[in-house]
Scaffold this motif. Sequence first.
Motif, PDB file in Angstrom:
ATOM      1  N   LEU A 137       0.829  -1.201   0.000  1.00  0.00           N
ATOM      2  CA  LEU A 137       0.000   0.000   0.000  1.00  0.00           C
ATOM      3  C   LEU A 137       0.866   1.253   0.000  1.00  0.00           C
ATOM      4  N   ALA A 138       1.894   1.256   0.853  1.00  0.00           N
ATOM      5  CA  ALA A 138       2.787   2.408   0.941  1.00  0.00           C
ATOM      6  C   ALA A 138       3.571   2.603  -0.351  1.00  0.00           C
ATOM      7  N   PHE A 139       3.914   1.482  -0.999  1.00  0.00           N
ATOM      8  CA  PHE A 139       4.679   1.551  -2.245  1.00  0.00           C
ATOM      9  C   PHE A 139       3.824   2.066  -3.399  1.00  0.00           C
ATOM     10  N   GLY A 140       2.559   1.686  -3.419  1.00  0.00           N
ATOM     11  CA  GLY A 140       1.708   1.999  -4.555  1.00  0.00           C
ATOM     12  C   GLY A 140       0.900   3.279  -4.439  1.00  0.00           C
ATOM     13  N   GLU A 141       0.847   3.882  -3.234  1.00  0.00           N
ATOM     14  CA  GLU A 141      -0.003   5.061  -3.062  1.00  0.00           C
ATOM     15  C   GLU A 141       0.616   6.293  -3.729  1.00  0.00           C
ATOM     16  N   SER A 142      -0.249   7.220  -4.090  1.00  0.00           N
ATOM     17  CA  SER A 142       0.231   8.517  -4.587  1.00  0.00           C
ATOM     18  C   SER A 142      -0.523   9.670  -3.918  1.00  0.00           C
ATOM     19  N   ILE A 143      -1.421   9.329  -2.984  1.00  0.00           N
ATOM     20  CA  ILE A 143      -2.237  10.351  -2.347  1.00  0.00           C
ATOM     21  C   ILE A 143      -1.401  11.349  -1.563  1.00  0.00           C
ATOM     22  N   SER A 144      -0.203  10.949  -1.132  1.00  0.00           N
ATOM     23  CA  SER A 144       0.641  11.835  -0.341  1.00  0.00           C
ATOM     24  C   SER A 144       1.119  13.046  -1.133  1.00  0.00           C
ATOM     25  N   PHE A 145       1.051  12.978  -2.455  1.00  0.00           N
ATOM     26  CA  PHE A 145       1.431  14.150  -3.250  1.00  0.00           C
ATOM     27  C   PHE A 145       0.384  14.548  -4.296  1.00  0.00           C
ATOM     28  N   ASP A 146      -0.426  13.596  -4.779  1.00  0.00           N
ATOM     29  CA  ASP A 146      -1.382  13.985  -5.823  1.00  0.00           C
ATOM     30  C   ASP A 146      -2.670  14.589  -5.252  1.00  0.00           C
ATOM     31  N   TRP A 147      -2.718  14.815  -3.930  1.00  0.00           N
ATOM     32  CA  TRP A 147      -3.856  15.526  -3.333  1.00  0.00           C
ATOM     33  C   TRP A 147      -3.988  16.916  -3.942  1.00  0.00           C
ATOM     34  N   ARG A 148      -2.900  17.431  -4.498  1.00  0.00           N
ATOM     35  CA  ARG A 148      -2.910  18.757  -5.118  1.00  0.00           C
ATOM     36  C   ARG A 148      -3.820  18.807  -6.347  1.00  0.00           C
ATOM     37  N   LEU A 149      -4.161  17.648  -6.880  1.00  0.00           N
ATOM     38  CA  LEU A 149      -4.994  17.595  -8.081  1.00  0.00           C
ATOM     39  C   LEU A 149      -6.489  17.663  -7.773  1.00  0.00           C
ATOM     40  N   ALA A 150      -6.850  17.724  -6.505  1.00  0.00           N
ATOM     41  CA  ALA A 150      -8.270  17.685  -6.133  1.00  0.00           C
ATOM     42  C   ALA A 150      -9.133  18.713  -6.872  1.00  0.00           C
ATOM     43  N   ALA A 200     -27.044  16.578  -9.290  1.00  0.00           N
ATOM     44  CA  ALA A 200     -26.688  15.932  -8.022  1.00  0.00           C
ATOM     45  C   ALA A 200     -25.191  15.638  -7.977  1.00  0.00           C
ATOM     46  N   ILE A 201     -24.634  15.202  -9.113  1.00  0.00           N
ATOM     47  CA  ILE A 201     -23.199  14.918  -9.179  1.00  0.00           C
ATOM     48  C   ILE A 201     -22.393  16.191  -8.993  1.00  0.00           C
ATOM     49  N   ARG A 202     -22.789  17.243  -9.678  1.00  0.00           N
ATOM     50  CA  ARG A 202     -22.054  18.508  -9.576  1.00  0.00           C
ATOM     51  C   ARG A 202     -22.125  19.080  -8.161  1.00  0.00           C
ATOM     52  N   ALA A 203     -23.299  19.030  -7.572  1.00  0.00           N
ATOM     53  CA  ALA A 203     -23.443  19.517  -6.194  1.00  0.00           C
ATOM     54  C   ALA A 203     -22.634  18.657  -5.229  1.00  0.00           C
ATOM     55  N   GLY A 204     -22.646  17.347  -5.479  1.00  0.00           N
ATOM     56  CA  GLY A 204     -21.880  16.440  -4.642  1.00  0.00           C
ATOM     57  C   GLY A 204     -20.387  16.694  -4.741  1.00  0.00           C
ATOM     58  N   LEU A 205     -19.907  16.955  -5.959  1.00  0.00           N
ATOM     59  CA  LEU A 205     -18.483  17.248  -6.156  1.00  0.00           C
ATOM     60  C   LEU A 205     -18.089  18.547  -5.457  1.00  0.00           C
ATOM     61  N   ASP A 206     -18.945  19.553  -5.534  1.00  0.00           N
ATOM     62  CA  ASP A 206     -18.668  20.805  -4.830  1.00  0.00           C
ATOM     63  C   ASP A 206     -18.588  20.568  -3.323  1.00  0.00           C
ATOM     64  N   ALA A 207     -19.483  19.736  -2.813  1.00  0.00           N
ATOM     65  CA  ALA A 207     -19.489  19.445  -1.371  1.00  0.00           C
ATOM     66  C   ALA A 207     -18.245  18.667  -0.964  1.00  0.00           C
ATOM     67  N   VAL A 208     -17.840  17.736  -1.812  1.00  0.00           N
ATOM     68  CA  VAL A 208     -16.630  16.955  -1.530  1.00  0.00           C
ATOM     69  C   VAL A 208     -15.401  17.866  -1.527  1.00  0.00           C
ATOM     70  N   LEU A 209     -15.326  18.780  -2.493  1.00  0.00           N
ATOM     71  CA  LEU A 209     -14.186  19.692  -2.549  1.00  0.00           C
ATOM     72  C   LEU A 209     -14.166  20.616  -1.336  1.00  0.00           C
ATOM     73  N   GLU A 210     -15.333  21.034  -0.892  1.00  0.00           N
ATOM     74  CA  GLU A 210     -15.416  21.862   0.314  1.00  0.00           C
ATOM     75  C   GLU A 210     -14.918  21.071   1.529  1.00  0.00           C
ATOM     76  N   ASP A 211     -15.308  19.808   1.613  1.00  0.00           N
ATOM     77  CA  ASP A 211     -14.815  18.953   2.697  1.00  0.00           C
ATOM     78  C   ASP A 211     -13.300  18.793   2.626  1.00  0.00           C
ATOM     79  N   PHE A 212     -12.802  18.706   1.412  1.00  0.00           N
ATOM     80  CA  PHE A 212     -11.358  18.572   1.214  1.00  0.00           C
ATOM     81  C   PHE A 212     -10.634  19.816   1.719  1.00  0.00           C
ATOM     82  N   HIS A 213     -11.127  20.986   1.329  1.00  0.00           N
ATOM     83  CA  HIS A 213     -10.466  22.236   1.711  1.00  0.00           C
ATOM     84  C   HIS A 213     -10.549  22.491   3.210  1.00  0.00           C
TER      85      HIS A 213
END
Length: 260
Positions: A23-36, A63-76
């Motif tokens: 998992l540690a070898f294959g992950e990229s979330i530690s740096f590609d979070w910038r692409l959110a 619904a998808i667009r609103a959901g994506l906006d909500a997810v991005l808000e949660d991310f920020h």
Amino acid sequence: MAQDGKQATWGGRFSKGPDKLMLAFGESISFDWRLAPYDVLVGKAHAGMLCYIGLISEEDRDAIRAGLDAVLEDFHTGKLELDIACEDIHMNLEQALTKKTPAGAKLHAARSRNDLVATDMRLFFKDACCQISQHLTALIQTIVKQAEASQGVIIPGYTHLQRAQPVSMAHHLLAWAEMFSRDLERFARVADEANVCPLGSGALAGSTLPIDREFVARELGFVDAEGKPRVTANSMDAVADRDVFISFASACAICGVHLS
């Protein structure tokens, strides 16, 4: 591989999860979070296209667009906990979206993580080149202003670490204006190289669904000077191409030498 309701894209083949080391070898979330932010933009444009061609309803699109906006808000705001088990930012956002709305599961239609990543990265490069160019332009303007104010100042010019000829301070400063001007040209070329939309290429050979690639390209700003959409010509090249990555790294490296 199901683990606490989370699923890696390749996990359906396995009954157990991978070793923690893998998992540690294959992950990229530690740096590609910038692409959110870019991932959300692509998702919203793709949802719009799916609705435009009649594959999903307007209600699902909204619904998808609103959901994506909500997810991005949660991310920020830090409410979205990024999980290494999902490997990257794309799967983390997709999992979070499906929790916001059942319609989120439909967003994967006619789209692969391969062409999604390629599109996110091209948006990132375009944005990064724009930001860097703005800073370089301000730097050049400052250098020119200082050069104008110091035309009468004479300093020793050096070659091979030894004093060679007397030069004006302005001439010395404007050497960097020349360097950074070339950097501006390089980043402009990288931005133009990145300004071609790969979405719709799928995993490697496109989609059998009646997608409209030009619709998405226009939505995401992949257009020429006349506003005409620009899309990649070959799907296999589109998801395998790393040329623009190298071009951006090269431009940054050369600019870094000038800044040093």
